[in-house]
Each structure stands twice: as structure tokens, then as C-alpha cells.
Write a protein that holds these residues in place. Structure first.
Motif, short mmCIF file in Angstrom:
data_model
loop_
_atom_site.label_atom_id
_atom_site.label_comp_id
_atom_site.label_asym_id
_atom_site.label_seq_id
_atom_site.Cartn_x
_atom_site.Cartn_y
_atom_site.Cartn_z
N GLY A 38 -5.30 -5.85 -11.08
CA GLY A 38 -4.26 -5.82 -11.98
C GLY A 38 -4.42 -4.82 -13.21
N TYR A 39 -5.55 -4.74 -13.83
CA TYR A 39 -5.92 -3.80 -14.68
C TYR A 39 -5.42 -2.29 -14.47
CZ TYR A 39 -8.23 -0.81 -18.21
OH TYR A 39 -8.59 0.06 -18.95
N LEU A 40 -6.18 -1.99 -13.06
CA LEU A 40 -6.02 -0.74 -12.54
C LEU A 40 -4.59 -0.44 -12.14
CD1 LEU A 40 -9.01 -0.16 -10.10
CD2 LEU A 40 -8.68 0.85 -12.25
N GLU A 41 -3.81 -1.44 -11.46
CA GLU A 41 -2.53 -1.18 -11.37
C GLU A 41 -1.43 -0.80 -12.58
OE1 GLU A 41 1.22 -4.29 -9.66
OE2 GLU A 41 -0.58 -4.21 -8.71
N ASN A 42 -1.72 -1.73 -13.62
CA ASN A 42 -1.08 -1.67 -14.83
C ASN A 42 -1.53 -0.16 -15.36
OD1 ASN A 42 0.36 -3.81 -14.73
ND2 ASN A 42 -1.29 -5.08 -15.70
N ALA A 43 -2.74 0.33 -15.04
CA ALA A 43 -2.96 1.58 -15.68
C ALA A 43 -2.51 2.69 -14.75
CB ALA A 43 -4.75 1.71 -15.82
N GLY A 44 -1.83 2.30 -13.81
CA GLY A 44 -1.32 3.57 -13.03
C GLY A 44 -1.95 3.87 -11.98
N VAL A 45 -2.93 2.91 -11.46
CA VAL A 45 -3.53 3.41 -10.39
C VAL A 45 -3.29 2.45 -9.28
CG1 VAL A 45 -6.13 3.46 -9.64
CG2 VAL A 45 -5.70 4.21 -11.75
N SER A 46 -2.91 2.94 -8.05
CA SER A 46 -2.57 2.15 -7.01
C SER A 46 -3.77 1.80 -6.12
CB SER A 46 -1.30 2.65 -6.26
OG SER A 46 -1.80 4.09 -5.78
N GLU A 47 -3.63 0.88 -5.35
CA GLU A 47 -4.84 0.72 -4.27
C GLU A 47 -4.62 1.61 -3.13
OE1 GLU A 47 -6.75 -2.90 -1.51
OE2 GLU A 47 -5.15 -3.27 -3.26
N PRO A 48 -5.72 2.64 -2.99
CA PRO A 48 -5.44 3.69 -1.92
C PRO A 48 -5.90 3.04 -0.58
CG PRO A 48 -6.89 4.04 -3.65
CD PRO A 48 -6.83 2.80 -3.83
N PRO A 49 -5.61 3.62 0.27
CA PRO A 49 -5.70 3.22 1.95
C PRO A 49 -7.21 3.12 2.11
CG PRO A 49 -4.22 5.13 1.77
CD PRO A 49 -4.92 5.11 0.41
N GLU A 50 -7.65 2.22 3.11
CA GLU A 50 -9.03 1.98 3.40
C GLU A 50 -9.43 3.33 4.10
OE1 GLU A 50 -10.96 -0.53 3.30
OE2 GLU A 50 -9.85 -1.92 2.57
N GLY A 51 -10.57 3.52 3.89
CA GLY A 51 -11.41 4.68 4.54
C GLY A 51 -11.10 6.09 3.95
N THR A 52 -10.61 5.82 2.68
CA THR A 52 -10.46 7.30 1.97
C THR A 52 -11.61 7.33 0.84
OG1 THR A 52 -9.04 6.20 0.49
CG2 THR A 52 -8.02 7.25 2.35
N SER A 53 -11.75 8.59 0.31
CA SER A 53 -12.72 8.57 -0.63
C SER A 53 -12.16 8.14 -1.81
CB SER A 53 -13.04 10.17 -0.99
OG SER A 53 -11.77 11.08 -1.45
N ARG A 54 -10.82 8.33 -2.16
CA ARG A 54 -10.07 7.37 -3.27
C ARG A 54 -10.60 6.02 -3.13
NH1 ARG A 54 -5.50 6.80 -5.01
NH2 ARG A 54 -5.71 6.91 -7.15
N ARG A 89 -15.22 5.41 -17.41
CA ARG A 89 -13.89 6.00 -18.09
C ARG A 89 -13.46 7.30 -17.19
NH1 ARG A 89 -10.44 3.40 -19.43
NH2 ARG A 89 -11.28 1.57 -19.97
N ARG A 90 -14.46 7.99 -16.89
CA ARG A 90 -14.38 9.29 -15.91
C ARG A 90 -13.84 8.68 -14.57
NH1 ARG A 90 -18.95 10.79 -18.57
NH2 ARG A 90 -20.47 10.30 -16.69
N LEU A 91 -14.41 7.83 -13.81
CA LEU A 91 -13.85 7.31 -12.74
C LEU A 91 -12.66 6.80 -12.75
CD1 LEU A 91 -14.73 6.63 -9.99
CD2 LEU A 91 -15.45 4.50 -10.79
N ILE A 92 -12.10 6.27 -13.96
CA ILE A 92 -10.65 5.67 -14.12
C ILE A 92 -9.96 6.81 -14.22
CG2 ILE A 92 -8.94 4.57 -15.31
CD1 ILE A 92 -10.74 2.65 -13.79
N VAL A 93 -10.30 8.02 -14.91
CA VAL A 93 -9.48 8.99 -15.01
C VAL A 93 -9.27 9.83 -13.89
CG1 VAL A 93 -9.29 11.68 -16.43
CG2 VAL A 93 -9.91 9.29 -17.70
N GLN A 94 -10.48 9.84 -13.25
CA GLN A 94 -10.22 10.86 -11.78
C GLN A 94 -9.35 10.04 -10.96
OE1 GLN A 94 -11.52 13.43 -10.91
NE2 GLN A 94 -10.99 13.54 -8.75
N LEU A 95 -9.43 8.58 -10.86
CA LEU A 95 -8.32 7.97 -9.99
C LEU A 95 -6.90 8.18 -10.42
CD1 LEU A 95 -10.25 4.70 -9.56
CD2 LEU A 95 -9.42 6.12 -7.65
N LYS A 96 -6.61 8.31 -11.87
CA LYS A 96 -5.29 8.36 -12.30
C LYS A 96 -4.88 9.78 -12.00
CE LYS A 96 -4.09 6.18 -16.24
NZ LYS A 96 -4.08 5.64 -17.46
N LEU A 97 -5.89 10.77 -11.94
CA LEU A 97 -5.42 12.24 -11.60
C LEU A 97 -5.07 12.49 -10.32
CD1 LEU A 97 -7.85 14.13 -14.20
CD2 LEU A 97 -5.37 13.75 -14.36
#
Length: 110
Positions: A38-54, A89-97
Motif C-alpha cells: 500500500g505504501y508503494l502504491e500510494n508513492a506512485g509505484v505499481s506492482e510490476p509483472p512477475e519475472g521482470t527486473s523491476r 531511498r535510492r531503490l524507491i526512487v529507481q522504481l518511481k523513475l
């Protein structure tokens, strides 16, 4: 309430180094997992598809948040300095970008 799934729970238990969880620990971990997603979703990070680097990065971020909160559930903070983990923090920023842009957003109509 979402269900975490057996495979995801196994990987979360391994990350948190919980070998024989009690029912209470399982419920706590599931709640913390839902809160992290929920935190990630509200931060603008959606759950990526299985098997991806994201997805690997996303799961790592979720695991980090779950373990942090699991370890701190009985902790008392004394003093005024509380530092955030810069690697997290860097990981979250990378996911958002790298968040995919929807077709509606890309067309400029959204």
C-alpha cells in the motif's frame, strides 16, 4: 484483504530469517506486507509483472519495509536522530523513475 500467496510468503520468511513462524508472526508479516504494498502504491509505484527486473527491485523494497517494521515492532526509540536507509531511498526512487507510463498519459489526454 489481499492474500500474500505461499511462494511470496516463503521468500519473505527467508528474507526475514524466520524459520518456524508462529501463527501470530505469520499474521504480523502478512499485515506488514499489505502495508508495504500500500505504501508503494500510494508513492506512485505499481506492482510490476512477475519475472521482470523491476519486480525483483519491487520485492526487495517490500521485503526491506516488512523486515524493518517486523524488527521494530517492539522497539522503543530514544533520542531524536532517526535516519532513513539511503539504499532503500535510492531503490524507491529507481522504481518511481521506471514506472511504466499509461497510454492515456503518453497521449497527453490524461
Amino acid at each position: 484483504m489481499m492474500s500474500i500467496g505461499d511462494e511470496r510468503m516463503k521468500s519473505l520468511l527467508a528474507y526475514c530469517r524466520v524459520e518456524e513462524p508462529t501463527e501470530e508472526e505469520l499474521l504480523t508479516l502478512e499485515g506488514l506486507y499489505e502495508a508495504a504494498v500500500g505504501y508503494l502504491e500510494n508513492a506512485g509505484v505499481s506492482e510490476p509483472p512477475e519475472g521482470t527486473s523491476r519486480r525483483a527491485q519491487y520485492d526487495l523494497a517490500v521485503n526491506f519495509m516488512v523486515l524493518r517494521d517486523f524488527d521494530l515492532r517492539d522497539a522503543t526509540i530514544t533520542g531524536t536522530i532517526v535516519e532513513d536507509n539511503p539504499a532503500f531511498r535510492r531503490l524507491i526512487v529507481q522504481l518511481k523513475l521506471t514506472e511504466p507510463v499509461s497510454e492515456l498519459d503518453a497521449s497527453g489526454e490524461g
